[in-house]
Scaffold this motif. Structure first.
Motif, PDB file in Angstrom:
ATOM      1  N   ILE A 113      37.824   3.335 -26.495  1.00 44.76           N
ATOM      2  CA  ILE A 113      37.851   3.865 -25.129  1.00 44.76           C
ATOM      3  C   ILE A 113      39.230   3.626 -24.514  1.00 44.76           C
ATOM      4  CG2 ILE A 113      36.779   3.755 -22.840  1.00 44.76           C
ATOM      5  CD1 ILE A 113      34.283   2.606 -24.201  1.00 44.76           C
ATOM      6  N   TYR A 114      39.714   4.627 -23.775  1.00 46.30           N
ATOM      7  CA  TYR A 114      41.020   4.566 -23.120  1.00 46.30           C
ATOM      8  C   TYR A 114      40.853   4.808 -21.621  1.00 46.30           C
ATOM      9  CZ  TYR A 114      43.014   4.948 -27.815  1.00 46.30           C
ATOM     10  OH  TYR A 114      43.356   4.734 -29.128  1.00 46.30           O
ATOM     11  N   LYS A 115      41.846   4.399 -20.831  1.00 41.47           N
ATOM     12  CA  LYS A 115      41.909   4.735 -19.410  1.00 41.47           C
ATOM     13  C   LYS A 115      43.152   5.593 -19.185  1.00 41.47           C
ATOM     14  CE  LYS A 115      40.760   1.891 -16.130  1.00 41.47           C
ATOM     15  NZ  LYS A 115      40.648   0.706 -15.244  1.00 41.47           N
ATOM     16  N   TYR A 116      42.973   6.675 -18.442  1.00 44.26           N
ATOM     17  CA  TYR A 116      44.075   7.607 -18.217  1.00 44.26           C
ATOM     18  C   TYR A 116      44.720   7.348 -16.865  1.00 44.26           C
ATOM     19  CZ  TYR A 116      46.752  11.914 -18.162  1.00 44.26           C
ATOM     20  OH  TYR A 116      47.778  12.823 -18.112  1.00 44.26           O
ATOM     21  N   ASN A 117      46.063   7.323 -16.857  1.00 40.30           N
ATOM     22  CA  ASN A 117      46.837   7.096 -15.640  1.00 40.30           C
ATOM     23  C   ASN A 117      47.375   8.433 -15.147  1.00 40.30           C
ATOM     24  OD1 ASN A 117      49.028   6.501 -13.798  1.00 40.30           O
ATOM     25  ND2 ASN A 117      48.972   4.388 -14.569  1.00 40.30           N
ATOM     26  N   MET A 118      46.922   8.886 -13.973  1.00 42.45           N
ATOM     27  CA  MET A 118      47.345  10.182 -13.456  1.00 42.45           C
ATOM     28  C   MET A 118      48.822  10.196 -13.060  1.00 42.45           C
ATOM     29  SD  MET A 118      44.889  12.399 -13.593  1.00 42.45           S
ATOM     30  CE  MET A 118      45.511  13.650 -12.479  1.00 42.45           C
ATOM     31  N   MET A 119      49.392   9.038 -12.765  1.00 39.04           N
ATOM     32  CA  MET A 119      50.794   8.981 -12.375  1.00 39.04           C
ATOM     33  C   MET A 119      51.717   9.103 -13.581  1.00 39.04           C
ATOM     34  SD  MET A 119      50.737   8.765  -9.100  1.00 39.04           S
ATOM     35  CE  MET A 119      52.417   8.252  -8.730  1.00 39.04           C
ATOM     36  N   THR A 120      51.415   8.345 -14.632  1.00 38.57           N
ATOM     37  CA  THR A 120      52.288   8.332 -15.809  1.00 38.57           C
ATOM     38  C   THR A 120      51.908   9.404 -16.825  1.00 38.57           C
ATOM     39  OG1 THR A 120      50.891   6.734 -16.995  1.00 38.57           O
ATOM     40  CG2 THR A 120      52.605   5.848 -15.528  1.00 38.57           C
ATOM     41  N   LYS A 121      50.698   9.985 -16.655  1.00 40.14           N
ATOM     42  CA  LYS A 121      50.168  10.968 -17.619  1.00 40.14           C
ATOM     43  C   LYS A 121      50.011  10.354 -19.018  1.00 40.14           C
ATOM     44  CE  LYS A 121      50.052  14.710 -14.957  1.00 40.14           C
ATOM     45  NZ  LYS A 121      50.845  14.399 -13.795  1.00 40.14           N
ATOM     46  N   LEU A 122      49.670   9.055 -19.041  1.00 41.99           N
ATOM     47  CA  LEU A 122      49.494   8.351 -20.304  1.00 41.99           C
ATOM     48  C   LEU A 122      48.096   7.734 -20.367  1.00 41.99           C
ATOM     49  CD1 LEU A 122      52.920   6.488 -20.597  1.00 41.99           C
ATOM     50  CD2 LEU A 122      52.215   8.557 -21.819  1.00 41.99           C
ATOM     51  N   ALA A 123      47.579   7.637 -21.580  1.00 39.91           N
ATOM     52  CA  ALA A 123      46.290   6.997 -21.813  1.00 39.91           C
ATOM     53  C   ALA A 123      46.523   5.636 -22.457  1.00 39.91           C
ATOM     54  CB  ALA A 123      45.413   7.864 -22.706  1.00 39.91           C
ATOM     55  N   ASP A 124      46.045   4.580 -21.810  1.00 43.34           N
ATOM     56  CA  ASP A 124      46.185   3.227 -22.328  1.00 43.34           C
ATOM     57  C   ASP A 124      44.859   2.760 -22.919  1.00 43.34           C
ATOM     58  OD1 ASP A 124      48.874   2.949 -21.393  1.00 43.34           O
ATOM     59  OD2 ASP A 124      48.068   2.667 -19.376  1.00 43.34           O
ATOM     60  N   PHE A 125      44.940   2.064 -24.049  1.00 38.49           N
ATOM     61  CA  PHE A 125      43.710   1.570 -24.678  1.00 38.49           C
ATOM     62  C   PHE A 125      42.965   0.642 -23.730  1.00 38.49           C
ATOM     63  CE2 PHE A 125      41.247  -1.444 -27.171  1.00 38.49           C
ATOM     64  CZ  PHE A 125      40.450  -0.566 -27.897  1.00 38.49           C
ATOM     65  N   TYR A 126      41.634   0.787 -23.697  1.00 40.15           N
ATOM     66  CA  TYR A 126      40.796  -0.024 -22.816  1.00 40.15           C
ATOM     67  C   TYR A 126      39.952  -1.021 -23.617  1.00 40.15           C
ATOM     68  CZ  TYR A 126      37.319  -1.210 -19.240  1.00 40.15           C
ATOM     69  OH  TYR A 126      36.482  -1.885 -18.373  1.00 40.15           O
ATOM     70  N   LYS A 127      38.948  -0.557 -24.334  1.00 36.59           N
ATOM     71  CA  LYS A 127      38.060  -1.464 -25.069  1.00 36.59           C
ATOM     72  C   LYS A 127      37.389  -0.745 -26.237  1.00 36.59           C
ATOM     73  CE  LYS A 127      36.981  -4.498 -21.164  1.00 36.59           C
ATOM     74  NZ  LYS A 127      35.953  -4.949 -20.212  1.00 36.59           N
ATOM     75  N   GLU A 128      36.639  -1.518 -27.018  1.00 35.44           N
ATOM     76  CA  GLU A 128      35.829  -1.054 -28.152  1.00 35.44           C
ATOM     77  C   GLU A 128      36.693  -0.471 -29.271  1.00 35.44           C
ATOM     78  OE1 GLU A 128      31.913  -1.524 -27.926  1.00 35.44           O
ATOM     79  OE2 GLU A 128      33.412  -2.934 -27.143  1.00 35.44           O
ATOM     80  N   ALA A 129      37.690  -1.243 -29.692  1.00 37.98           N
ATOM     81  CA  ALA A 129      38.575  -0.831 -30.784  1.00 37.98           C
ATOM     82  C   ALA A 129      37.774  -0.541 -32.047  1.00 37.98           C
ATOM     83  CB  ALA A 129      39.611  -1.921 -31.057  1.00 37.98           C
ATOM     84  N   GLY A 130      38.096   0.570 -32.686  1.00 37.11           N
ATOM     85  CA  GLY A 130      37.447   0.935 -33.931  1.00 37.11           C
ATOM     86  C   GLY A 130      36.099   1.607 -33.772  1.00 37.11           C
ATOM     87  N   LYS A 131      35.572   1.681 -32.548  1.00 36.93           N
ATOM     88  CA  LYS A 131      34.280   2.326 -32.321  1.00 36.93           C
ATOM     89  C   LYS A 131      34.486   3.828 -32.117  1.00 36.93           C
ATOM     90  CE  LYS A 131      31.794  -1.428 -32.444  1.00 36.93           C
ATOM     91  NZ  LYS A 131      31.124  -1.939 -31.235  1.00 36.93           N
TER      92      LYS A 131
END
Length: 285
Positions: A113-131
């Motif tokens: 799961i990732y979280k998207y930043n509307m300012m930077t237009k980038l998706a940063d990893f959030y949680k549940e790696a490998g799922k």
């Protein structure tokens, strides 16, 4: 039933299809609607979700990688500027959930799961790696459905766990309503409502295949299926209001305009005061 809902139901029920090439409008009872093609030539856009503050629609679409494999790509369209952009960095991106209170945008792919930043237009990893994330949903807590076991998980105190009430069910679609917090879910066997008070599952329909469950800005619940679009009339149950069978997703923008997708396009319905001399319509293709 409110007057506004009655008018909407009767209008949607009279839609016969998209206009032909000589007319970009369609008549819905005595009102005309322009069918604005927002984007075309996608491979089956689905999981449409509107971020109301920026009037941006997030979605996923299929991308053929080889002759035998199909991958998924997340993207967004700004409904005001028509800016389109793919979201990089999420392998197999296919799911979206939005926390409208805190303005958090969650995206899911084949590695978490990732979280998207509307300012930077980038998706940063959030949680549940490998799922492998099949679907996401947010209502007070973040939920996700894992693939291929189709198990429903909830985030509590920063950690995810399987929702015990749904341990024995496969879940393809999941929704908790805004006002009454009714719980709906769907899988390959049908569409269901979970009675939280009696800990009982009630069958709504065991024939349809649910593609998306969504609410408009007034809190009315819509179900997009392989047999068309249904709306929850509360005491009257679910009634079909749109007979198109090739709609794969729907959402509502900040002004409550209906946004739908078919196999290749994302389309917006816009009310207009002018019509066309030729009122013949064709089905969505």
């Amino acid at each position: 039933m409110t007057l506004k809902l009655y008018i909407m139901l009767n209008a949607l029920a009279c839609i016969q299809g998209l206009p032909n090439k000589t007319c970009d409008r369609v008549k819905i009872q005595d009102r005309w609607y322009e069918m604005e093609i927002i984007w075309a030539n996608f491979g089956r856009p689905f999981n449409l979700y509107a971020h109301k503050t920026t009037n941006t629609v997030f979605f996923s679409y299929t991308v053929p990688e080889t002759y035998s494999d199909v991958d998924f790509q997340l993207a967004f369209i700004d409904m005001d500027t028509k800016e389109f952009q793919n979201i990089a960095g999420i392998r197999g991106g296919c799911s979206v959930a939005i926390d409208h209170v805190n303005e958090d945008i969650y995206l899911g792919g084949s590695d978490g799961i990732y979280k998207y930043n509307m300012m930077t237009k980038l998706a940063d990893f959030y949680k549940e790696a490998g799922k492998n994330i099949w679907a996401l949903f947010f209502r007070r807590n973040l939920f996700y459905i894992s693939y291929p076991d189709q198990k429903l998980h909830i985030e509590i105190d920063g950690k995810f766990a399987i929702v015990k009430e749904f341990e024995s069910f496969e879940v393809d679609q999941f929704h908790v309503t805004t006002d009454s917090e009714d719980i709906y879910f769907a899988n390959k066997t049908g569409f269901y409502k979970y009675d939280n008070a009696r800990l009982k599952v009630n069958v709504i329909n065991d024939v349809i295949t649910v593609r998306q469950i969504a609410e408009d800005n007034d809190g009315d619940l819509y179900v997009c299926t392989n047999l068309g679009v249904f709306i929850d009339l509360k005491n009257e149950g679910f009634k079909k209001v749109l007979d198109f069978k090739n709609i794969y997703s729907l959402t509502f923008d900040k002004d409550n305009n209906v946004i739908i997708s078919d196999e290749k396009r994302i389309i917006k319905l816009i009310h207009t005061m002018t019509g066309c001399p030729d009122t013949r319509n064709v089905d969505l293709h």
